[in-house]
Design a protein around this motif. Structure first.
Motif, mmCIF file in Angstrom:
data_model
loop_
_atom_site.group_PDB
_atom_site.id
_atom_site.type_symbol
_atom_site.label_atom_id
_atom_site.label_comp_id
_atom_site.label_asym_id
_atom_site.label_seq_id
_atom_site.Cartn_x
_atom_site.Cartn_y
_atom_site.Cartn_z
ATOM 1 N N ARG A 227 0.882 -1.168 0.000
ATOM 2 C CA ARG A 227 0.000 0.000 0.000
ATOM 3 C C ARG A 227 0.918 1.216 0.000
ATOM 4 O O ARG A 227 1.348 1.687 1.058
ATOM 5 C CB ARG A 227 -0.940 -0.028 1.214
ATOM 6 N N ALA A 228 1.240 1.670 -1.192
ATOM 7 C CA ALA A 228 2.148 2.808 -1.345
ATOM 8 C C ALA A 228 1.329 4.081 -1.479
ATOM 9 O O ALA A 228 0.403 4.149 -2.303
ATOM 10 C CB ALA A 228 3.037 2.620 -2.579
ATOM 11 N N ALA A 229 1.660 5.069 -0.686
ATOM 12 C CA ALA A 229 0.928 6.329 -0.682
ATOM 13 C C ALA A 229 1.821 7.460 -1.166
ATOM 14 O O ALA A 229 2.920 7.662 -0.635
ATOM 15 C CB ALA A 229 0.422 6.634 0.725
ATOM 16 N N HIS B 58 -11.176 1.627 9.785
ATOM 17 C CA HIS B 58 -10.175 1.675 8.718
ATOM 18 C C HIS B 58 -9.630 0.279 8.408
ATOM 19 O O HIS B 58 -9.264 -0.002 7.271
ATOM 20 C CB HIS B 58 -9.057 2.635 9.084
ATOM 21 N N ALA B 59 -9.584 -0.588 9.408
ATOM 22 C CA ALA B 59 -9.104 -1.957 9.185
ATOM 23 C C ALA B 59 -10.024 -2.686 8.203
ATOM 24 O O ALA B 59 -9.545 -3.442 7.345
ATOM 25 C CB ALA B 59 -9.007 -2.711 10.505
ATOM 26 N N ARG B 60 -11.307 -2.461 8.313
ATOM 27 C CA ARG B 60 -12.263 -3.076 7.383
ATOM 28 C C ARG B 60 -11.980 -2.613 5.953
ATOM 29 O O ARG B 60 -11.964 -3.397 5.017
ATOM 30 C CB ARG B 60 -13.693 -2.711 7.798
ATOM 31 N N ARG B 61 -11.705 -1.351 5.814
ATOM 32 C CA ARG B 61 -11.443 -0.788 4.481
ATOM 33 C C ARG B 61 -10.123 -1.287 3.913
ATOM 34 O O ARG B 61 -10.032 -1.592 2.724
ATOM 35 C CB ARG B 61 -11.455 0.738 4.562
ATOM 36 N N VAL B 62 -9.102 -1.362 4.758
ATOM 37 C CA VAL B 62 -7.816 -1.886 4.298
ATOM 38 C C VAL B 62 -7.988 -3.346 3.883
ATOM 39 O O VAL B 62 -7.411 -3.789 2.883
ATOM 40 C CB VAL B 62 -6.719 -1.721 5.372
ATOM 41 N N GLY B 63 -8.810 -4.086 4.607
ATOM 42 C CA GLY B 63 -9.095 -5.464 4.230
ATOM 43 C C GLY B 63 -9.727 -5.556 2.851
ATOM 44 O O GLY B 63 -9.407 -6.460 2.068
ATOM 45 N N LYS B 64 -10.588 -4.628 2.542
ATOM 46 C CA LYS B 64 -11.196 -4.608 1.208
ATOM 47 C C LYS B 64 -10.175 -4.249 0.131
ATOM 48 O O LYS B 64 -10.251 -4.765 -0.989
ATOM 49 C CB LYS B 64 -12.377 -3.627 1.178
ATOM 50 N N ILE B 65 -9.238 -3.386 0.457
ATOM 51 C CA ILE B 65 -8.173 -3.053 -0.491
ATOM 52 C C ILE B 65 -7.338 -4.295 -0.788
ATOM 53 O O ILE B 65 -6.984 -4.564 -1.932
ATOM 54 C CB ILE B 65 -7.257 -1.929 0.060
ATOM 55 N N THR C 1 3.816 7.394 12.628
ATOM 56 C CA THR C 1 2.364 7.351 12.795
ATOM 57 C C THR C 1 1.897 5.907 12.788
ATOM 58 O O THR C 1 2.235 5.140 11.898
ATOM 59 C CB THR C 1 1.661 8.141 11.665
ATOM 60 N N GLU C 2 1.111 5.555 13.796
ATOM 61 C CA GLU C 2 0.555 4.205 13.906
ATOM 62 C C GLU C 2 -0.780 4.124 13.158
ATOM 63 O O GLU C 2 -1.523 5.104 13.096
ATOM 64 C CB GLU C 2 0.315 3.852 15.384
ATOM 65 N N PHE C 3 -1.080 2.954 12.649
ATOM 66 C CA PHE C 3 -2.372 2.688 12.020
ATOM 67 C C PHE C 3 -3.457 2.740 13.081
ATOM 68 O O PHE C 3 -3.330 2.147 14.149
ATOM 69 C CB PHE C 3 -2.324 1.323 11.334
ATOM 70 N N GLU C 4 -4.537 3.447 12.797
ATOM 71 C CA GLU C 4 -5.631 3.630 13.748
ATOM 72 C C GLU C 4 -6.496 2.391 13.894
ATOM 73 O O GLU C 4 -7.107 2.166 14.942
ATOM 74 C CB GLU C 4 -6.485 4.823 13.291
ATOM 75 N N ALA D 109 0.904 12.337 4.485
ATOM 76 C CA ALA D 109 1.787 11.299 5.015
ATOM 77 C C ALA D 109 1.166 10.672 6.273
ATOM 78 O O ALA D 109 1.153 9.451 6.427
ATOM 79 C CB ALA D 109 3.161 11.875 5.329
ATOM 80 N N LYS D 110 0.647 11.514 7.149
ATOM 81 C CA LYS D 110 0.046 11.025 8.396
ATOM 82 C C LYS D 110 -1.205 10.189 8.125
ATOM 83 O O LYS D 110 -1.363 9.094 8.666
ATOM 84 C CB LYS D 110 -0.297 12.198 9.314
ATOM 85 N N LEU D 111 -2.095 10.699 7.299
ATOM 86 C CA LEU D 111 -3.341 9.982 7.038
ATOM 87 C C LEU D 111 -3.118 8.689 6.275
ATOM 88 O O LEU D 111 -3.877 7.737 6.428
ATOM 89 C CB LEU D 111 -4.334 10.884 6.288
ATOM 90 N N SER D 112 -2.063 8.621 5.481
ATOM 91 C CA SER D 112 -1.782 7.379 4.754
ATOM 92 C C SER D 112 -1.456 6.243 5.719
ATOM 93 O O SER D 112 -1.755 5.085 5.439
ATOM 94 C CB SER D 112 -0.640 7.582 3.752
ATOM 95 N N ARG D 113 -0.862 6.568 6.840
ATOM 96 C CA ARG D 113 -0.588 5.560 7.868
ATOM 97 C C ARG D 113 -1.802 5.371 8.768
ATOM 98 O O ARG D 113 -2.229 4.258 9.020
ATOM 99 C CB ARG D 113 0.613 5.994 8.730
ATOM 100 N N LEU D 114 -2.343 6.461 9.258
ATOM 101 C CA LEU D 114 -3.439 6.435 10.225
ATOM 102 C C LEU D 114 -4.660 5.694 9.686
ATOM 103 O O LEU D 114 -5.245 4.861 10.374
ATOM 104 C CB LEU D 114 -3.800 7.873 10.605
ATOM 105 N N HIS D 115 -5.042 5.995 8.458
ATOM 106 C CA HIS D 115 -6.279 5.451 7.890
ATOM 107 C C HIS D 115 -6.066 4.334 6.869
ATOM 108 O O HIS D 115 -6.961 3.504 6.685
ATOM 109 C CB HIS D 115 -7.084 6.557 7.209
#
Length: 144
Positions: free
Chosen positions: A82-84, A133-140, A126-129, A92-98
């Motif tokens: 997942r390259a942002a 967001h985990a549900r969405r990353v799972g869909k990605i 920055t840590e992943f929140e 940069a922060k939101l790419s990690r957080l969300h």
């Protein structure tokens, strides 16, 4: 922390500055990019850096090309990456957080050195929140 950094010919100078700052802060940097201005193909560099992240050899990756666009597209074709593309500390922060991005992509012809360094520092600190967001990353990550 181990961080892999990769760049094409357009990103040599910025890579060296980012690498130096990361080392000053005690990080181990794995360089898979070019160190010359001779033309190279950024998809090859994206693949090398992605391999280091996916294997766990590096916790995060930093990719640099002229705009950051081509190298981020290339990295995102690799399953598990997942390259942002970041343009400022907020992205940069939101790419990690969300998005739980594991690689940050930067444009050497787009960002100034100090902003690029600030983006990398924000990204790796920055840590992943999680949560919704985990549900969405799972869909990605789900294969289509």
């Amino acid at each position: 922390m181990k961080i892999v950094i990769g760049n094409d010919h357009a990103g040599v100078d910025l890579k060296n500055k980012v690498k130096e700052e990361l080392r000053k802060k005690g990080h181990e940097v794995i360089n898979v990019g070019t160190d010359t201005l001779d033309s190279v193909d950024y998809p090859d560099i994206a693949a090398l850096a992605s391999e280091k992240v996916l294997s766990g050899e590096a916790q995060f990756g930093v990719l640099i090309c002229g705009t950051g666009i081509g190298i981020s597209i290339s990295a995102n074709k690799i399953k598990g990456i997942r390259a942002a593309l970041a343009h400022n500390e907020f992205t940069a922060k939101l790419s990690r957080l969300h998005n739980d991005a594991n690689i940050i992509a930067l444009g050497a012809r787009v960002l100034g050195d100090s902003l690029a360094i600030a983006c990398v520092e924000t990204f790796i600190n920055t840590e992943f929140e999680g949560g919704r967001h985990a549900r969405r990353v799972g869909k990605i990550e789900k294969e289509v």
